[in-house]
Motif scaffolding. Structure first.
Motif, PDB file in Angstrom:
ATOM      1  N   TYR A   1       6.139  23.164  28.458  1.00 27.21           N
ATOM      2  CA  TYR A   1       5.341  22.417  27.170  1.00 27.21           C
ATOM      3  C   TYR A   1       5.840  22.831  25.981  1.00 27.21           C
ATOM      4  O   TYR A   1       6.534  22.435  25.284  1.00 27.21           O
ATOM      5  N   VAL A   2       5.677  24.613  26.356  1.00 24.04           N
ATOM      6  CA  VAL A   2       6.336  25.270  25.676  1.00 24.04           C
ATOM      7  C   VAL A   2       8.391  25.694  25.063  1.00 24.04           C
ATOM      8  O   VAL A   2       8.191  24.961  24.187  1.00 24.04           O
TER       9      VAL A   2
ATOM     10  N   ALA B   1       6.298  20.290  23.101  1.00 25.31           N
ATOM     11  CA  ALA B   1       5.053  20.168  22.996  1.00 25.31           C
ATOM     12  C   ALA B   1       4.021  20.430  22.671  1.00 25.31           C
ATOM     13  O   ALA B   1       3.611  20.293  21.776  1.00 25.31           O
ATOM     14  N   ALA B   2       4.059  21.696  22.836  1.00 26.34           N
ATOM     15  CA  ALA B   2       3.192  23.273  22.172  1.00 26.34           C
ATOM     16  C   ALA B   2       4.123  24.578  21.255  1.00 26.34           C
ATOM     17  O   ALA B   2       5.370  24.410  21.833  1.00 26.34           O
ATOM     18  N   ASP B   3       4.055  24.749  20.354  1.00 23.77           N
ATOM     19  CA  ASP B   3       4.182  25.374  19.720  1.00 23.77           C
ATOM     20  C   ASP B   3       4.189  27.604  20.878  1.00 23.77           C
ATOM     21  O   ASP B   3       5.468  27.884  20.498  1.00 23.77           O
ATOM     22  N   VAL B   4       3.362  27.135  20.979  1.00 23.74           N
ATOM     23  CA  VAL B   4       2.942  28.778  21.848  1.00 23.74           C
ATOM     24  C   VAL B   4       2.032  27.780  22.951  1.00 23.74           C
ATOM     25  O   VAL B   4       1.097  26.994  23.061  1.00 23.74           O
ATOM     26  N   GLY B   5       2.011  29.202  23.740  1.00 29.49           N
ATOM     27  CA  GLY B   5       0.992  28.469  25.167  1.00 29.49           C
ATOM     28  C   GLY B   5       1.142  30.428  25.457  1.00 29.49           C
ATOM     29  O   GLY B   5       1.297  31.396  25.374  1.00 29.49           O
ATOM     30  N   VAL B   6       0.052  30.409  26.781  1.00 27.62           N
ATOM     31  CA  VAL B   6      -0.129  31.297  27.526  1.00 27.62           C
ATOM     32  C   VAL B   6       0.204  31.086  28.340  1.00 27.62           C
ATOM     33  O   VAL B   6       0.032  30.183  29.869  1.00 27.62           O
ATOM     34  N   VAL B   7       1.130  32.430  29.155  1.00 26.15           N
ATOM     35  CA  VAL B   7       2.187  32.244  30.817  1.00 26.15           C
ATOM     36  C   VAL B   7       1.828  33.525  31.530  1.00 26.15           C
ATOM     37  O   VAL B   7       1.961  34.829  30.699  1.00 26.15           O
TER      38      VAL B   7
ATOM     39  N   TYR C   1      11.036  31.262  36.636  1.00 25.80           N
ATOM     40  CA  TYR C   1      11.856  29.873  35.879  1.00 25.80           C
ATOM     41  C   TYR C   1      12.450  29.945  34.644  1.00 25.80           C
ATOM     42  O   TYR C   1      13.270  29.084  34.532  1.00 25.80           O
ATOM     43  N   ARG C   2      12.664  30.935  34.103  1.00 24.85           N
ATOM     44  CA  ARG C   2      13.565  31.758  33.130  1.00 24.85           C
ATOM     45  C   ARG C   2      13.215  30.582  31.565  1.00 24.85           C
ATOM     46  O   ARG C   2      14.672  29.841  31.664  1.00 24.85           O
ATOM     47  N   PRO C   3      12.460  30.329  31.835  1.00 24.31           N
ATOM     48  CA  PRO C   3      12.061  29.144  30.528  1.00 24.31           C
ATOM     49  C   PRO C   3      12.899  29.636  29.141  1.00 24.31           C
ATOM     50  O   PRO C   3      12.598  30.409  28.759  1.00 24.31           O
TER      51      PRO C   3
ATOM     52  N   ALA D   1       6.201  31.398  22.434  1.00 26.10           N
ATOM     53  CA  ALA D   1       6.874  30.228  21.468  1.00 26.10           C
ATOM     54  C   ALA D   1       7.569  29.528  21.980  1.00 26.10           C
ATOM     55  O   ALA D   1       9.254  30.404  22.618  1.00 26.10           O
ATOM     56  N   ASN D   2       7.687  28.835  21.566  1.00 24.57           N
ATOM     57  CA  ASN D   2       8.476  27.767  21.466  1.00 24.57           C
ATOM     58  C   ASN D   2      10.653  27.917  20.042  1.00 24.57           C
ATOM     59  O   ASN D   2       9.220  28.985  18.984  1.00 24.57           O
ATOM     60  N   LYS D   3      11.260  28.169  20.010  1.00 25.82           N
ATOM     61  CA  LYS D   3      12.066  29.082  19.769  1.00 25.82           C
ATOM     62  C   LYS D   3      12.575  28.030  18.341  1.00 25.82           C
ATOM     63  O   LYS D   3      12.511  28.946  17.274  1.00 25.82           O
ATOM     64  N   SER D   4      12.223  26.992  17.895  1.00 20.72           N
ATOM     65  CA  SER D   4      12.381  26.800  16.982  1.00 20.72           C
ATOM     66  C   SER D   4      11.295  26.049  16.035  1.00 20.72           C
ATOM     67  O   SER D   4      11.297  26.484  15.046  1.00 20.72           O
ATOM     68  N   SER D   5       9.797  26.526  16.878  1.00 22.93           N
ATOM     69  CA  SER D   5       8.591  25.839  16.402  1.00 22.93           C
ATOM     70  C   SER D   5       8.732  27.284  15.664  1.00 22.93           C
ATOM     71  O   SER D   5       8.275  28.054  14.709  1.00 22.93           O
TER      72      SER D   5
END
Ligand code: PRP
Length: 216
Positions: free
Chosen positions: A61-62, A66-72, A80-82, A185-189
């Motif tokens: 999602y991040v 679809a999400a700006d931030v998240g906890v993982v 998975y090296r997102p 955090a999502n990079k562009s967010s």
């Protein structure tokens, strides 16, 4: 008006703890405490929109925005090296990634080591660093069964309390890496909402530090 920050929370005990921290950090959301089957909850006043997702899906999602931030968990980031920013170690959900096997296990360097795991990348990297030839057996759960039934020699898996290993006569043989929950955090967010996301990260960091201080 400030855009909302979309937060992907991992369903489960860790997610509940993280939500409590976010709420005390200045991002409360009364709607999320209403029982029901809704999945998205927002509070315009605090500029936050929460949603519960499967823990292993948070990074997806991040990464895709679809999400700006998240906890993982760090395990998911390593496996998975997102393509996301890792903002903060929450010092929660602590466990370790281990090699485990039967108490009687002795490695025979002449033989390819059979490794059962849910984390093939982590396992591959670890053994590549030791120039050890392995055969990965990818499983999706109940990994501890593999060495018991002779499907593998060892496993690479998460150990938290060690109870699962103990109850199955297995030992943690090596620690690969300590694991804990991370705020991502999502990079562009992050590029477009730098201040808001940084403010959230700082407020959460403060809460985490305060809680650790109290637990001492
Ligand atoms: C995880 C992990 C171990 C267990 C470790 O499994 O894969 O099996 O927890 O915890 P412990 O050291 O406290 O016993 P999970 O519950 O995620 O189920 P799984 O069998 O589907 O992997």
């Amino acid at each position: 008006m400030q855009p909302m920050i979309n937060v992907a929370l991992p369903k489960g005990r860790l997610g509940e703890k993280v939500l409590a921290i976010l709420e005390s950090a200045g991002y409360p959301c009364p709607a999320i405490h209403d029982p029901g089957r809704r999945l998205i909850f927002e509070n315009e006043e605090s500029g936050v929109r929460y949603f519960w997702v499967k823990p292993s899906d948070v990074a997806i999602y991040v990464e895709r925005g679809a999400a700006d931030v998240g906890v993982v968990g760090k395990d998911i980031l390593l496996e998975y090296r997102p393509d996301v920013y890792e903002l903060l170690d929450l010092h929660m959900g602590k466990c370790r990634m281990c090699v485990a096997g039967p108490k009687t296990f002795r490695d025979d360097p002449e033989k390819t080591l059979r490794v059962a795991t849910k984390f093939p990348h982590i396992a591959r990297d670890y053994y590549a660093g030791r120039s050890r030839e392995i055969d990965i057996i990818k499983l999706n759960g109940s990994i501890e069964l593999a060495p018991i039934l002779g499907l593998s020699d060892v496993i690479v898996d998460i150990v938290e309390t060690g109870a699962t290993l103990r109850e199955n006569d297995l030992d943690a043989l090596e620690t690969i890496v300590p694991i804990s929950a991370r705020l991502i955090a999502n990079k562009s967010s992050y590029q477009f909402q730098t201040e808001a996301i940084r403010a959230m990260g700082d407020a959460v960091a403060q809460q985490v530090a305060q809680r650790e201080e109290k637990e001492k």
